[in-house]
Design an enzyme around this catalytic site. Structure first.
Site, short mmCIF file in Angstrom:
data_model
loop_
_atom_site.label_atom_id
_atom_site.label_comp_id
_atom_site.label_asym_id
_atom_site.label_seq_id
_atom_site.Cartn_x
_atom_site.Cartn_y
_atom_site.Cartn_z
N THR A 159 -9.59 34.87 47.57
CA THR A 159 -8.10 35.55 47.53
C THR A 159 -8.24 36.90 46.68
O THR A 159 -9.15 36.98 46.30
CB THR A 159 -7.19 34.32 47.05
OG1 THR A 159 -7.31 33.26 47.72
CG2 THR A 159 -5.74 35.00 46.92
N THR A 169 -4.59 36.02 51.36
CA THR A 169 -5.74 35.50 51.25
C THR A 169 -6.16 34.87 52.51
O THR A 169 -5.40 34.64 53.53
CB THR A 169 -5.49 33.88 50.32
OG1 THR A 169 -6.49 33.17 50.39
CG2 THR A 169 -4.32 33.14 50.98
N GLN A 220 -6.53 28.53 56.31
CA GLN A 220 -5.40 28.41 55.36
C GLN A 220 -5.01 26.87 55.43
O GLN A 220 -4.50 26.38 54.69
CB GLN A 220 -4.43 29.40 55.59
CG GLN A 220 -3.43 29.50 54.39
CD GLN A 220 -4.51 30.30 53.35
OE1 GLN A 220 -4.55 29.88 52.03
NE2 GLN A 220 -4.84 31.69 53.58
N ASP A 273 -5.31 23.94 53.10
CA ASP A 273 -4.35 23.62 51.84
C ASP A 273 -3.50 22.66 52.04
O ASP A 273 -2.91 22.24 51.21
CB ASP A 273 -3.58 25.20 51.82
CG ASP A 273 -4.52 26.07 50.67
OD1 ASP A 273 -5.62 25.95 50.53
OD2 ASP A 273 -3.92 27.04 50.57
N SER A 312 -0.78 27.98 46.02
CA SER A 312 -0.67 28.06 44.65
C SER A 312 -0.45 29.48 44.21
O SER A 312 -0.49 29.72 43.16
CB SER A 312 -2.20 27.70 43.92
OG SER A 312 -2.49 26.30 44.21
N GLY A 334 -7.77 32.49 42.90
CA GLY A 334 -8.49 31.44 42.33
C GLY A 334 -7.91 30.13 42.50
O GLY A 334 -8.00 29.16 41.77
O1 DON Z 1 -2.85 29.74 48.85
C1 DON Z 1 -3.71 29.21 48.16
O2 DON Z 1 -3.27 28.62 47.00
C2 DON Z 1 -5.08 29.32 48.41
N1 DON Z 1 -5.35 29.06 49.75
C3 DON Z 1 -5.64 30.40 47.56
C4 DON Z 1 -7.33 30.33 47.52
C5 DON Z 1 -7.88 31.31 46.62
O3 DON Z 1 -7.05 31.66 45.73
C6 DON Z 1 -9.11 31.22 46.45
N2 DON Z 1 -9.44 32.19 45.36
N3 DON Z 1 -10.00 32.62 44.78
#
Ligand code: DON
Length: 603
Positions: free
Chosen positions: A401, A419, A438, A441, A467, A488
């Site tokens: 991301t 992301t 995605q 998630d 997140s 993250g």
């Molecule tokens: O939307 C989200 O919360 C996750 N798909 C974000 C993934 C992410 O931040 C990976 N990071 N380094």
């Protein structure tokens, strides 16, 4: 009992489409909103600044600002460049949340470019039909099933309709040129390509041809000059038609890649054509005398960051400082905030999310009362801010991301987290870009171990919980003070909250706040960057980051363990924080996370 809960839940579902809970903010009148937020106009005295995860992306944004573009115009340029030079993190095939502060109207908007599930998706999206059990996580990720309708570009287009100063299109010229000329693969891109290349990045022909040398076995190394003509062609198509990913030949290429095996997805052209980005008022609440604004659900970052802060409001964090006591309270507030967001946040078009109740001052005081200065709370559970019965969700996230922030000369502020989900998303490419994963998630399970339905279960047309926590903070007068956010996975919430406490309570500069150790207290244990003493009882993990220098002292780690905390020491967490801060004289100061490759630069 199970049936009863399910019935209650489905009643809630049937009610919810019309009851989306969007907490409004108060314009310049100064009257407090229910959560105490106060937004005023801000006079601009700077020429503008960009902070992004790659120097080429920062430069692309600055070039657009220099050409007279707004912060939103520059965001289009930054995203177009990031999708090329940081494809492991974000891009045209992904989704995003963007918070925009309009300094003239004293308004804060939340744009939602989150991916949607195909209309045919059910709550068994990630259930293996042969075993009846959830798929192995990586099988879900590296699949066609995980790809939702990409929303980042149409979201930017929607914001451009509101705040663009240049016509739609030329913002992408810089990325088109770089795609055609080629760019030097960065150290981070090279190392993540090598890491993911050991798994399945080579399984799809398009990804293999792009990320491997001609021998087909070695991934492209640092410094390799990579061009991407299909990407340039896609950007040109987008210049002509902002919906070019969602209709016509590029949409068909996406569908074709999604429908490849293993685990083909069901995405259709109709799903793509139906996609709309959303715009609502941002979620804003007070933290001490300041106001913090963030994205609305299905982003959980806004409500979770703000609930952590509003629990911390019950403690004198300035006096506690960066001590074991200060980090203990920060950790306890994080455990409590994460527990609520795990249970209650999902797509508000499908499940009512009562952000106002979750952020209610008295409710969060009752949560803060659970915190003792001496002993860690054992078995933190979610509270009951609302009457809905929800199952406990335990969806993990991955490192892929990007967060960037931009301020233009008129003081318009963009804070955007974007992301493709995992590094290189679904590990598949179409039309020169990575397709997101995605939909992983979503919770793979639709009910928890008590049989309660999980709010973030998959459904046709639903957006998975995120997140992502793009945030903008205002001073006690309601003027813009700073913007922050990070990649993250679910640690984003802790990273972002850390910077707000660091700046507002501990008086740190943006860069100092970014460089605080990362402390993620969630689900029973604290993961933190710790100075590298190998511990026999917990695993020290090297995640390839130079974070040793940011580590917490062993004295503080030991003091936290003495309170009963379980600590996983890490040499590095995947934050990629970017901050722009407005000084008292109106000038801007930027901060970029040295754990990644970003830069912050003003005009
Ligand atoms: O939307 C989200 O919360 C996750 N798909 C974000 C993934 C992410 O931040 C990976 N990071 N380094």
């Amino acid at each position: 009992m199970k049936l009863f809960s399910a019935l209650l839940f489905s009643t809630a579902l049937s009610l919810c489409a019309c009851s989306k809970n969007i907490t409004s903010i108060t314009p310049s009148s100064g009257a407090a909103n229910p959560l105490g937020a106060h937004i005023a106009k801000t006079e601009s005295k700077s020429q503008g600044m960009v902070a992004a995860a790659n120097p080429l992306a920062t430069q692309a944004g600055l070039d657009v600002l220099k050409a007279g573009g707004s912060a939103v115009d520059a965001a289009i340029a930054v995203q177009a460049m990031l999708g090329l030079v940081e494809p492991q993190s974000s891009g045209l095939g992904g989704g995003a949340f963007m918070v925009v502060y309009d300094p003239k109207a004293a308004q804060v908007w939340a744009y939602n470019g989150r991916e949607t599930a195909p209309s045919e998706a059910t709550d068994a999206l990630f259930i293996d039909p042969e075993t009846g059990e959830p798929m192995r996580r990586f099988a879900g990720i590296a699949s066609g099933v995980s790809t939702g309708v990409p929303g980042a570009v149409v979201m930017l287009h929607k914001a451009h309709e509101d705040y663009g100063k240049l016509p739609w299109g030329p913002q992408m010229d810089g990325a088109i040129k770089t795609a055609e000329d080629g760019f030097a693969v960065s150290p981070r891109m090279a190392s993540i390509t090598a890491r993911m290349g050991r798994f399945v990045l080579k399984d799809q022909k398009a990804a293999r041809e792009y990320f491997y040398l001609e021998d087909g076995t070695t991934t492209i190394p640092e410094g390799f000059i990579r061009d991407n003509q299909p990407y340039a062609n896609t950007l040109r198509a987008l210049q002509d038609n902002p919906r070019a990913l969602l209709e016509g030949p590029i949409a068909q290429q996406i569908i074709d890649a999604v429908r490849e095996g293993p685990n083909p997805g069901t995405l259709t052209l109709a799903d793509m054509a139906a996609y709309q980005a959303q715009k609502t008022q941002a979620l804003c609440s007070s933290y001490r005398a300041h106001t913090v604004c963030g994205a609305q659900p299905p982003a959980s970052g806004g409500v979770a960051v703000q609930s952590i802060l509003r629990i911390l409001e019950n403690f004198d964090m300035a006096a506690l400082g960066q001590t074991a006591q200060g980090w203990h309270v920060f950790s306890e507030a994080s455990f409590l905030g994460y527990a609520d967001r795990d249970k209650y946040v999902a797509d508000p078009d499908f499940v009512p999310v009562e952000t106002e109740k979750m952020l209610d001052t008295a409710y969060l005081k009752s949560r803060a009362d659970l915190i003792s200065m001496d002993t860690a709370i054992q078995d933190v559970t979610a509270g009951n801010p609302s009457d809905f019965i929800r199952g406990q969700d335990a969806t993990p996230d991955n490192p892929g991301t990007s967060h960037f922030t931009i301020v233009d000369k008129d003081g318009l502020v963009v804070s955007m987290t974007t992301t493709v989900e995992a590094p290189f998303g679904s590990q598949r490419m179409a039309a020169g870009f990575i397709l997101n994963n995605q939909l992983t998630d979503f919770s793979f399970r639709s009910v928890d171990s008590n049989g309660n339905p999980i709010a973030n279960a998959p459904a046709g047309g639903k957006r998975p919980r995120s997140s992502m926590s793009p945030s903008i903070v205002f001073n006690p007068e309601g003027e813009f003070l700073f913007s922050t956010g990070s990649p993250g996975g679910n640690s984003i919430i802790a990273y972002t909250a850390k910077t707000i406490v660091g700046i507002l309570d501990w008086g740190l500069t943006p860069q100092e706040a970014i460089e605080l150790p990362n402390v993620i207290a969630r689900n029973g244990r604290i993961s933190m960057e710790a100075k590298g003493i190998k511990d026999e009882t917990t695993q020290e993990v090297d995640r390839g980051s130079p974070a040793e220098e940011f580590g917490m002292s062993q004295e503080i780690v030991a003091a936290l363990e003495a309170k009963g905390h379980t600590i996983r020491r890490s040499k590095g967490e995947f934050s990629g924080l970017h901050i722009i801060y407005r000084n008292a004289d109106g000038s801007l100061t930027g901060g970029a996370d040295p754990r990644r490759e970003g830069t912050a630069q003003g005009l």
